[in-house]
Design an enzyme around this catalytic site. Structure first.
Site, PDB file in Angstrom:
ATOM      1  N   GLU A 226       9.574  -1.574  -2.505  1.00 11.61           N
ATOM      2  CA  GLU A 226       8.464  -2.130  -1.797  1.00 11.61           C
ATOM      3  C   GLU A 226       9.631  -3.171  -1.430  1.00 11.61           C
ATOM      4  O   GLU A 226       8.754  -3.901  -0.125  1.00 11.61           O
ATOM      5  CB  GLU A 226       7.546  -2.873  -3.016  1.00 11.61           C
ATOM      6  CG  GLU A 226       6.675  -3.166  -1.855  1.00 11.61           C
ATOM      7  CD  GLU A 226       5.526  -3.794  -2.880  1.00 11.61           C
ATOM      8  OE1 GLU A 226       5.124  -5.338  -3.564  1.00 11.61           O
ATOM      9  OE2 GLU A 226       4.771  -3.187  -3.834  1.00 11.61           O
TER      10      GLU A 226
ATOM     11  N   SER B  44       8.378  -7.685  -6.752  1.00 11.55           N
ATOM     12  CA  SER B  44       7.741  -5.873  -7.129  1.00 11.55           C
ATOM     13  C   SER B  44       8.854  -5.178  -6.990  1.00 11.55           C
ATOM     14  O   SER B  44       9.259  -5.511  -5.130  1.00 11.55           O
ATOM     15  CB  SER B  44       6.554  -5.067  -6.990  1.00 11.55           C
ATOM     16  OG  SER B  44       5.267  -6.267  -8.064  1.00 11.55           O
TER      17      SER B  44
ATOM     18  N   ARG C 194      -0.493  -1.352   0.439  1.00 10.40           N
ATOM     19  CA  ARG C 194       1.432  -2.289   0.915  1.00 10.40           C
ATOM     20  C   ARG C 194       1.960  -1.867   2.477  1.00 10.40           C
ATOM     21  O   ARG C 194       2.426  -1.410   2.498  1.00 10.40           O
ATOM     22  CB  ARG C 194       1.842  -1.568   0.019  1.00 10.40           C
ATOM     23  CG  ARG C 194       1.962  -2.531  -1.980  1.00 10.40           C
ATOM     24  CD  ARG C 194       1.813  -4.141  -1.714  1.00 10.40           C
ATOM     25  NE  ARG C 194       1.157  -3.993  -2.902  1.00 10.40           N
ATOM     26  CZ  ARG C 194       0.143  -4.683  -3.509  1.00 10.40           C
ATOM     27  NH1 ARG C 194      -0.851  -4.539  -2.557  1.00 10.40           N
ATOM     28  NH2 ARG C 194      -0.152  -4.883  -4.787  1.00 10.40           N
TER      29      ARG C 194
END
Length: 299
Positions: A292, A222, A172
C-alpha cells in the site's frame, strides 16, 4: 541541476535544496531531494510544474509523507509538498470544504466542533485531504468516498471539478490517483449529529488505533493492501513473521500489517523486508500481497 535550483530560488519564497526527505515522511527514512518546494496556492503549483517541464525535471507530489517510502539515494528532481500552506478548512451548514494540504485529523476535529458526523473514521489518519482522497483512505468501516461530493483537481495544468462518481473511487484507489491528478480541494457532505456522541466515537476509534497499531514507532501506516477474502496482518502473523527484521526495519509485533522503523532503518532494509514478507506469505498461503506504500526516488 544548478540552473534548475537557481530558477526555483528566483521564483519561489518557500524552497529548499538538497533537503533530507526523512524530515518529511512519517517513516523517517529517505535521502535528499534536489529541490523541495512548499507552494502557497494552486498558482504556485502550476508555476512549479511548468519549471519542471521547462528543465525536463521529474516532480513528485507529497502531503504529510504518511504513505511513502523515499529511496536512500534521494530524489533527482523536485518535490512539491502540498501541506500546511494549503490547509484551509471552511464550513457551511453540513458541508466542509478543505484544501488538499489540510490534515484529515484537523478536518475531523473541525467536524466535531460543528456537530457534524461522518468523518469520525478519519480522526486518527495521519495523512492530508489530498492524499486521503487520492487513495480513498478509510478506517473502521468508513471511507472518503462515503462523504466526498466534489473534488477540485489539477490535471495537465488545468483546474477541473470532479463529482464523486467521476472520481471513480475504489478500494484504496481512484481515477485521481491513477491519472496523476493533484487534489486542490475537496467538498465533504456530512450529517448533523450530537457532539458528545461524535466525540465518543472518535475517542473509541483512537483508543483502538493506539491499542492495536504501533504508533510509538515511525512507519508508513498499513504496509499492504487487504487481499480479497483475507487480512494482510493475519496472513503475515500466521506465516510466523511477527517481529521479523531486516536491519532497522521490522514487522511490528503489535500489528503485523505494519512495517516499523526501529531506528536508523534504510529504504533498502524496508524493501528487502517487504520482498521477504511477500515471498514467504505467497509460499505458505498462495496469496501475493500488494504494498500500500508508495515508493519514490532512487532505491
Amino acid at each position: 541541476m544548478l540552473e534548475l535550483k537557481n530558477a526555483f530560488k528566483n521564483k519561489f519564497a518557500n524552497v529548499l535544496f538538497d533537503e533530507p526527505m526523512k524530515k518529511h515522511t512519517t517513516f523517517k527514512i529517505g535521502g535528499n531531494a534536489d529541490v523541495f518546494i512548499i507552494p502557497n496556492d494552486s498558482g504556485e503549483i502550476i508555476d512549479a510544474i511548468k519549471l519542471c517541464e521547462e528543465f525536463k525535471a521529474p516532480f513528485y507530489i507529497i502531503g504529510n509523507g504518511s504513505n511513502i517510502l523515499v529511496g536512500d539515494g534521494g530524489i533527482n528532481g523536485v518535490v512539491i509538498q502540498i501541506f500546511k500552506n494549503m490547509g484551509n478548512i471552511g464550513v457551511n451548514g453540513n458541508i466542509i470544504k478543505a484544501e488538499g494540504g489540510a490534515l484529515l485529523s484537523l478536518v475531523s476535529r473541525k467536524a466535531l466542533e460543528e456537530g457534524l458526523t461522518g468523518l469520525e473514521f478519519a480522526s486518527g489518519i495521519p495523512g492530508t485531504v489530498g492524499g486521503g482522497v487520492c487513495m480513498n483512505a478509510g478506517a473502521y468501516g468508513g471511507e472518503m468516498k462515503d462523504i466526498i461530493s466534489k473534488v477540485v483537481v489539477l490535471k495537465n495544468g488545468e483546474i477541473l471539478e470532479l463529482s464523486n462518481e467521476e472520481s471513480e473511487f475504489e478500494y484504496r484507489n481512484s481515477c485521481i490517483l491513477k491519472n496523476g491528478m493533484i487534489v486542490l480541494e475537496a467538498e465533504m457532505v456530512l450529517q448533523k449529529g450530537k457532539a458528545d456522541e461524535i466525540k465518543e466515537k472518535m475517542f473509541e476509534f483512537n483508543r483502538l488505533r493506539s491499542e492495536k497499531q504501533p504508533l510509538e514507532f515511525p512507519s508508513a501506516g498499513s504496509a499492504f493492501k487487504r487481499p480479497e477474502g483475507y487480512f494482510a496482518g493475519k496472513l503475515i502473523m500466521d506465516s510466523g513473521l511477527r517481529g521479523y527484521s531486516v536491519g532497522g526495519a521490522s514487522v511490528s509485533e503489535k500489528h503485523c500489517g505494519f512495517i516499523i522503523n526501529k531506528g536508523n532503518a534504510t529504504a533498502k532494509d524496508v524493501i528487502t523486508l517487504i520482498d521477504d514478507v511477500k515471498r514467504i506469505v505467497n509460499d505458505k498461503f498462495g496469496v501475493m500481497l500488494k504494498p500500500e506504500i508508495r515508493f519514490i526516488g532512487n532505491f
